[in-house]
Design a protein around this motif. Sequence first.
Motif, mmCIF file in Angstrom:
data_model
loop_
_atom_site.group_PDB
_atom_site.id
_atom_site.type_symbol
_atom_site.label_atom_id
_atom_site.label_comp_id
_atom_site.label_asym_id
_atom_site.label_seq_id
_atom_site.Cartn_x
_atom_site.Cartn_y
_atom_site.Cartn_z
ATOM 1 N N LEU A 22 -43.453 26.606 56.573
ATOM 2 C CA LEU A 22 -42.304 25.789 57.102
ATOM 3 C C LEU A 22 -42.967 24.708 57.919
ATOM 4 N N LEU A 23 -44.013 25.293 58.657
ATOM 5 C CA LEU A 23 -44.735 24.387 59.725
ATOM 6 C C LEU A 23 -45.727 23.339 59.027
ATOM 7 N N ILE A 24 -46.178 23.940 57.982
ATOM 8 C CA ILE A 24 -47.196 23.094 57.213
ATOM 9 C C ILE A 24 -46.617 22.025 56.265
ATOM 10 N N VAL A 25 -45.477 22.479 55.612
ATOM 11 C CA VAL A 25 -44.922 21.330 54.722
ATOM 12 C C VAL A 25 -44.441 20.219 55.769
ATOM 13 N N LEU A 47 -44.390 10.618 67.505
ATOM 14 C CA LEU A 47 -44.539 11.389 66.358
ATOM 15 C C LEU A 47 -46.031 12.015 66.542
ATOM 16 N N TYR A 48 -47.026 11.408 66.822
ATOM 17 C CA TYR A 48 -48.436 11.749 66.935
ATOM 18 C C TYR A 48 -48.551 12.952 67.858
ATOM 19 N N GLN A 49 -47.901 12.808 69.008
ATOM 20 C CA GLN A 49 -47.974 14.016 69.856
ATOM 21 C C GLN A 49 -47.042 15.208 69.496
ATOM 22 N N TRP A 50 -45.887 14.861 68.708
ATOM 23 C CA TRP A 50 -45.285 16.109 68.174
ATOM 24 C C TRP A 50 -46.288 16.649 66.858
ATOM 25 N N HIS A 51 -46.818 15.836 66.350
ATOM 26 C CA HIS A 51 -47.675 16.414 65.145
ATOM 27 C C HIS A 51 -48.867 17.361 65.762
ATOM 28 N N THR A 57 -49.635 24.465 67.105
ATOM 29 C CA THR A 57 -48.932 26.043 66.659
ATOM 30 C C THR A 57 -49.496 26.532 65.260
ATOM 31 N N ALA A 58 -49.428 25.793 64.417
ATOM 32 C CA ALA A 58 -49.838 26.093 63.113
ATOM 33 C C ALA A 58 -51.284 26.864 63.109
ATOM 34 N N LEU A 59 -51.961 26.116 63.887
ATOM 35 C CA LEU A 59 -53.417 26.748 64.020
ATOM 36 C C LEU A 59 -53.449 28.130 64.583
ATOM 37 N N VAL A 101 -56.433 27.136 58.306
ATOM 38 C CA VAL A 101 -57.211 27.392 59.514
ATOM 39 C C VAL A 101 -57.859 26.072 59.553
ATOM 40 N N VAL A 102 -58.647 25.477 58.577
ATOM 41 C CA VAL A 102 -59.424 24.476 58.425
ATOM 42 C C VAL A 102 -58.963 23.210 58.653
ATOM 43 N N VAL A 103 -57.705 22.953 58.093
ATOM 44 C CA VAL A 103 -56.947 21.728 58.219
ATOM 45 C C VAL A 103 -56.544 21.224 59.877
ATOM 46 N N PRO A 104 -56.143 22.473 60.342
ATOM 47 C CA PRO A 104 -55.794 22.003 61.937
ATOM 48 C C PRO A 104 -56.946 21.886 62.630
ATOM 49 N N PHE A 105 -57.887 22.653 62.371
ATOM 50 C CA PHE A 105 -59.432 22.268 62.941
ATOM 51 C C PHE A 105 -59.759 21.009 63.011
#
Length: 201
Positions: A22-25, A47-51, A57-59, A101-105
């Motif tokens: 859900l978070l990633i979508v 929106l940047y700050q929420w993102h 959190t997703a990481l 893991v890689v995308v949020p990093f």
Amino acid sequence: MLRNRRDAFGWGTIALHWTIALLIVGLIVLGYVMTRPNIDPELQFSLYQWHKSFGMTALALALIRLVWWLASIHPVPVAGMTLLERRGSAMAHGLLLALTVVVPFAGWAVASTSTLGIPTLLFNRVLVPHLPMDRSAAAESFWTEAHALLAYGLAGLVAVHAAAALYHHFRRHDEVLTRMLGIFRRQVTSNAHQQPQGHDK
Ligand code: HEM
Ligand code: HEM
């Protein structure tokens, strides 16, 4: 049942899977929307700050899931899957685990190398330190490209993965999707209740 069994996913895996999904979508949609040109700058900043907050959190959840996955036994593939399908799904799951893991990093690297130096405040409360990286326009642009490419790559893989799950459910009528929804065991139990009656008749 919190932990996986040989024939079923436990609630730990199921809860982590759907929360992260859900978070990633949501993050992909939010990431796309917030980077459109002509967006109001104040809204864009917010929106940047929420993102960044939901991204961190997703990481955190993806790292927990990785440890959980390494420490878990894995349910055997459902009956009727060919060797090619089993290998394909194992590869896709491995790639999904890695990309979550890689995308949020990579996103964290964008925030850390940005020449604007805007702090990452988790839900406006907790300061997340930047990664120890040099700030420069070149590094920022490299990580921005990498983050976008990897994120849209992940989106493509998720679409194929979700389509495969729906194909199994609606075409193959097997328990691939239901066991990730936690319904499998209930079906087995209700069948078990019904079977003795069937034998009596
Ligand atoms: C960002 C979104 C998603 C990610 C990162 C993701 C990732 C994963 C991973 C890593 C696994 C392997 C779990 C394990 O072995 O412990 C898995 C399994 C599964 N996922 Fe997803 N998933 C996502 C979205 C979805 C969606 C939208 C659906 C359904 C429409 C779905 C359905 C399933 C099913 C049915 C399984 C079990 C497959 C099996 O039994 O082998 N996933 N997912
Ligand atoms: C799984 C987690 C994440 C996903 C799926 C994701 C997805 C995306 C997407 C799709 C975009 C739009 C790319 C474009 O069209 O140019 C984006 C942009 C961005 N993301 Fe993420 N993101 C995640 C995590 C993070 C994290 C943890 C951070 C920072 C702490 C972050 C920071 C950014 C920034 C700063 C941008 C804007 C880059 C620019 O100015 O073009 N992201 N993200």
